[in-house]
Design a protein around this motif. Structure first.
Motif, PDB file in Angstrom:
ATOM      1  N   LEU A  62       0.805  -1.226   0.000  1.00 27.30           N
ATOM      2  CA  LEU A  62       0.000   0.000   0.000  1.00 27.30           C
ATOM      3  C   LEU A  62       0.837   1.274   0.000  1.00 27.30           C
ATOM      4  O   LEU A  62       0.298   2.358  -0.196  1.00 27.30           O
ATOM      5  N   GLU A  63       2.130   1.129   0.213  1.00 23.45           N
ATOM      6  CA  GLU A  63       2.972   2.330   0.179  1.00 23.45           C
ATOM      7  C   GLU A  63       3.203   2.812  -1.255  1.00 23.45           C
ATOM      8  O   GLU A  63       3.692   3.926  -1.465  1.00 23.45           O
ATOM      9  N   HIS A  64       2.850   2.005  -2.246  1.00 22.23           N
ATOM     10  CA  HIS A  64       3.015   2.419  -3.647  1.00 22.23           C
ATOM     11  C   HIS A  64       2.070   3.578  -3.943  1.00 22.23           C
ATOM     12  O   HIS A  64       0.895   3.549  -3.559  1.00 22.23           O
ATOM     13  N   PRO A  65       2.531   4.624  -4.626  1.00 21.46           N
ATOM     14  CA  PRO A  65       1.683   5.813  -4.872  1.00 21.46           C
ATOM     15  C   PRO A  65       0.364   5.495  -5.569  1.00 21.46           C
ATOM     16  O   PRO A  65      -0.664   6.116  -5.267  1.00 21.46           O
ATOM     17  N   LEU A  66       0.378   4.550  -6.498  1.00 18.44           N
ATOM     18  CA  LEU A  66      -0.851   4.222  -7.225  1.00 18.44           C
ATOM     19  C   LEU A  66      -1.864   3.480  -6.358  1.00 18.44           C
ATOM     20  O   LEU A  66      -3.048   3.414  -6.693  1.00 18.44           O
ATOM     21  N   LEU A  67      -1.412   2.911  -5.245  1.00 14.49           N
ATOM     22  CA  LEU A  67      -2.293   2.122  -4.397  1.00 14.49           C
ATOM     23  C   LEU A  67      -2.742   2.866  -3.141  1.00 14.49           C
ATOM     24  O   LEU A  67      -3.683   2.430  -2.476  1.00 14.49           O
ATOM     25  N   GLN A  68      -2.059   3.974  -2.820  1.00 12.74           N
ATOM     26  CA  GLN A  68      -2.382   4.686  -1.582  1.00 12.74           C
ATOM     27  C   GLN A  68      -3.804   5.234  -1.582  1.00 12.74           C
ATOM     28  O   GLN A  68      -4.503   5.180  -0.583  1.00 12.74           O
ATOM     29  N   LYS A  69      -4.243   5.797  -2.714  1.00 11.65           N
ATOM     30  CA  LYS A  69      -5.588   6.369  -2.803  1.00 11.65           C
ATOM     31  C   LYS A  69      -6.446   5.604  -3.802  1.00 11.65           C
ATOM     32  O   LYS A  69      -7.383   6.152  -4.372  1.00 11.65           O
ATOM     33  N   TYR A  70      -6.119   4.338  -3.973  1.00 15.13           N
ATOM     34  CA  TYR A  70      -6.851   3.545  -4.980  1.00 15.13           C
ATOM     35  C   TYR A  70      -8.256   3.209  -4.486  1.00 15.13           C
ATOM     36  O   TYR A  70      -8.441   2.824  -3.336  1.00 15.13           O
ATOM     37  N   GLU A  71      -9.243   3.369  -5.366  1.00 21.30           N
ATOM     38  CA  GLU A  71     -10.625   3.017  -5.059  1.00 21.30           C
ATOM     39  C   GLU A  71     -11.003   1.798  -5.891  1.00 21.30           C
ATOM     40  O   GLU A  71     -11.107   1.881  -7.117  1.00 21.30           O
ATOM     41  N   PRO A  72     -11.214   0.638  -5.276  1.00 21.70           N
ATOM     42  CA  PRO A  72     -11.548  -0.567  -6.052  1.00 21.70           C
ATOM     43  C   PRO A  72     -12.931  -0.460  -6.673  1.00 21.70           C
ATOM     44  O   PRO A  72     -13.791   0.273  -6.191  1.00 21.70           O
ATOM     45  N   TYR A  73     -13.140  -1.174  -7.739  1.00 23.59           N
ATOM     46  CA  TYR A  73     -14.428  -1.212  -8.417  1.00 23.59           C
ATOM     47  C   TYR A  73     -15.016  -2.617  -8.300  1.00 23.59           C
ATOM     48  O   TYR A  73     -14.310  -3.585  -8.005  1.00 23.59           O
TER      49      TYR A  73
END
Length: 645
Positions: A377-388
């Motif tokens: 979760l420390e990856h920038p793309l995953l920090q604010k990721y909203e799953p669908y």
């Protein structure tokens, strides 16, 4: 502000173009991605048959505009001076995700105070606080019930300062549960013990540009056509009423409307034909597969769908990435998506490219590429990721169940009750993420796994030197039953990720519940799809200690060559021994009896039937909903052999 009834003027219909603008304003202000909202979600937010009326508030003499549905139920309102759309309690209860990032927590008894017109005071606010500023809309939620009870406007410069403030007003109350605006709808807004709200965003697809290209006709185009058609009809009616000397001007106006309608119809037909034949570009297909990989990695971290690494590139692509494509099965079939349609052409090149972006790590192994680890979760793309939400493909052929289907088939779930040393772990999960985890006494295996994955990621306990292991903190040291020396020796805190669930289960007592899904007591706990959560079943029915028991069917010889069949363990499945013996008597055309036998310190019922009647017994049990996996057969007749089903 609605302590007294507002003076509302007559309602009028809202044009579809104005409705679209209103919906866009709602999505912008409440941070919703309109392109990812399903049509039914948009209708829930703002129905097509929307009406509006001006009103005057008695207490402040302020002018407002109220937006209602066709039944005149108030859904939204705004002050003419500010223009900010504020949801009513009816809308908040239907669409609780509007409150995401806008919640201030306060005790439920505060509702009686703010209903009288009082503002929300700072001493009545509890953390965590949202990041809002003066004038922003804020939602009051009760603790610990998590129920929206009011709406207000922030009065402090920023809500984060509430942590340091001790007195004063936090928000101006503008609308509450039970005030005159919604007092006529008490039944729809009744607070009950089973009431629960889902504050997650209701996205049904990942991005609009990936779905609209395969849509036949957008809702907006339909609304434009309907509006234009209505205008045309109105023009024709007005034309007939014109005086002869005015007909020429009316004729020109009517021709313009007809021409506009014709252009809309032609554009609609073009959209339909384009939707059937247009394909995604290579760059867009690349984005689809990258999005699916992000979803796969995020679910592995946050949702408990752990992917065991190392894993081959072909297996990760086929078993995980492809099933997470942000398109419906029908769209996938129409577009015939595959890795060959991307710019990478092959799975190995795709994952090598994703390795450069830090989403995973690979290693060449013989003739295949192995994925040795996934990003955290420390990856920038995953920090604010909203799953669908992934739309699963429906099965067209007949299913092949592992157990025979029958009406009234019973269901068994295995539950775990934490020992005292493990209880703090569950309490922390419920306290830090109340919208995700509820407190309780019993948890199923999936509940244990999801909480562990979430907690490990939140506390960043993954071992940086070996991502297959974690470094347990003090909470997990107790939950895993690690030795006391682990408090001083970090080496004893290192635990393999494949062992964490088993270690937590060892610090719990096993329980089970066997139930009928049609039990009336359980109906109130079913979700929209009719599914039941294990933890809800545990609240409704009393779990029994131990693992799921088995019914033992045994054959043995008595009195020389006489064979009998005995059945024990019926009590756990709610089967009356006398009734079952009578059923076997008719089915086997033989005599039966019911006897008391000792099983440890307890006395249980044993049903005896004459002859080798194993198949007849199994058939009768399955008709009563007992699955074959719960039946153990002991054959003491065939040469002393024993079998187990």
């Amino acid at each position: 502000m609605f302590k007294h009834k507002a003076q509302i003027k007559p309602y009028s219909n809202l044009k579809s173009s104005a409705r679209r603008q209103l919906l866009q304003s709602i999505c912008v202000y409440y941070s919703l991605d309109e392109s990812q909202l399903l049509p039914e979600t948009k209708h829930e937010l703002l129905p097509k048959e929307i009406r509006h009326a001006r009103a005057m508030l008695h207490t402040t003499n302020q002018k407002i505009i109220i937006y209602s549905d066709e039944d005149l139920k108030p859904l939204w309102f705004k002050f003419e001076s500010s223009g900010i759309l504020i949801p009513t309690m009816l809308t908040l209860w239907r669409c609780p995700y509007l409150a995401k990032g806008r919640i201030i927590y306060t005790p439920l008894h505060v509702l009686e105070i703010i209903q009288g017109g009082a503002d929300l005071m700072i001493p009545g606010c509890f953390a965590p606080y949202p990041d809002l500023h003066k004038g922003d809309v804020v939602v009051y939620c009760s603790i610990p019930e998590q129920i929206p009870i009011g709406v207000g406007l922030v009065l402090v410069s920023e809500t984060k300062s509430l942590e340091r403030s001790m007195k004063g007003k936090a928000a101006q109350t503008v609308h509450t549960l039970g005030d005159t605006l919604v007092s006529a709808y008490k039944n729809e807004l009744a607070i009950t013990p089973e009431l629960a709200f889902d504050y997650s965003l209701p996205y049904g697809a990942q991005a609009e540009d990936l779905t609209t290209k395969v849509a036949e006709l957008s809702t907006e185009d339909q609304e434009q056509a309907e509006e234009s058609e209505q205008n045309q009809q109105n023009g024709e009616e007005n034309f007939e009423k014109k005086q002869p000397e005015e007909q020429s001007a009316g004729d020109e106006l009517d021709q313009e409307q007809v021409q506009e309608q014709t252009e809309i119809q032609e554009s609609t037909e073009d959209a339909e034909s384009d939707g059937e034949g247009e394909k995604l570009s290579t760059a867009e297909v690349d984005e689809v597969f990258k999005t699916a990989l992000l979803q796969t990695v995020f679910k592995s971290i946050d949702d408990g769908a752990i992917i065991q690494t190392p894993i081959s590139a072909s297996q990760l692509l086929g078993s995980h990435v492809l099933v997470n494509l942000p398109l419906t099965p029908l769209q996938q079939q129409h577009l015939q998506l595959s890795i060959k349609k991307t710019s990478w052409k092959k799975a190995t090149k795709f994952f090598k490219a994703m390795e450069k972006e830090g989403l995973l790590k690979t290693k060449d192994h013989k003739d295949d590429l192995m994925i040795v680890s996934l990003a955290g979760l420390e990856h920038p793309l995953l920090q604010k990721y909203e799953p669908y939400e992934v739309v699963k493909k429906k099965k067209t052929g007949p299913s092949q169940p592992t157990t025979p289907k029958s009406d009234g088939q019973l269901v068994a779930i295995e539950l775990w009750k934490p020992h005292s040393a493990a209880v703090p772990f569950f309490n922390v999960c419920a306290a830090k993420a109340p919208e995700k985890f509820s407190g309780g006494l019993y948890y199923d295996t999936d509940g244990l796994k999801i909480r562990l994955v979430w907690y490990i990621n939140q506390q960043k306990l993954v071992n940086p030197k070996d991502k297959k292991t974690i470094i347990a903190d003090d909470i997990l040291v107790g939950a895993f039953g690690l030795p006391k020396q682990a408090a001083l020796n970090d080496a004893l805190r290192v635990v393999g990720r494949d062992k964490i669930v088993t270690m937590l289960q060892k610090q719990c007592t096993p329980f089970h519940i066997i139930y009928d899904p049609k039990d009336p007591v359980l109906q109130q706990f079913k979700d929209a799809k009719g599914a039941l959560a294990a933890e809800d079943v545990a609240r409704a029915l009393k779990p029994a200690k131990g693992g799921v028991p088995h019914i033992v069917v045994a054959t043995e010889r008595r009195g020389g060559n006489k064979t009998v069949t005995t059945v024990t363990g019926l009590e756990a499945f709610g089967i009356d021994a006398v009734d079952f013996a009578e059923e076997l008597r008719k089915a086997c055309a033989g005599s039966t009896s019911v006897n008391n036998v000792k099983q440890g310190a307890n006395e249980i019922k044993s049903v005896l039937v004459q002859g080798p009647q194993v198949k007849a017994v199994e058939t009768s049990l399955q008709k009563r909903g007992v699955r074959p996996t719960w039946i153990t057969v002991n054959d003491k007749v065939g040469g002393g052999k024993k079998g187990k089903k």
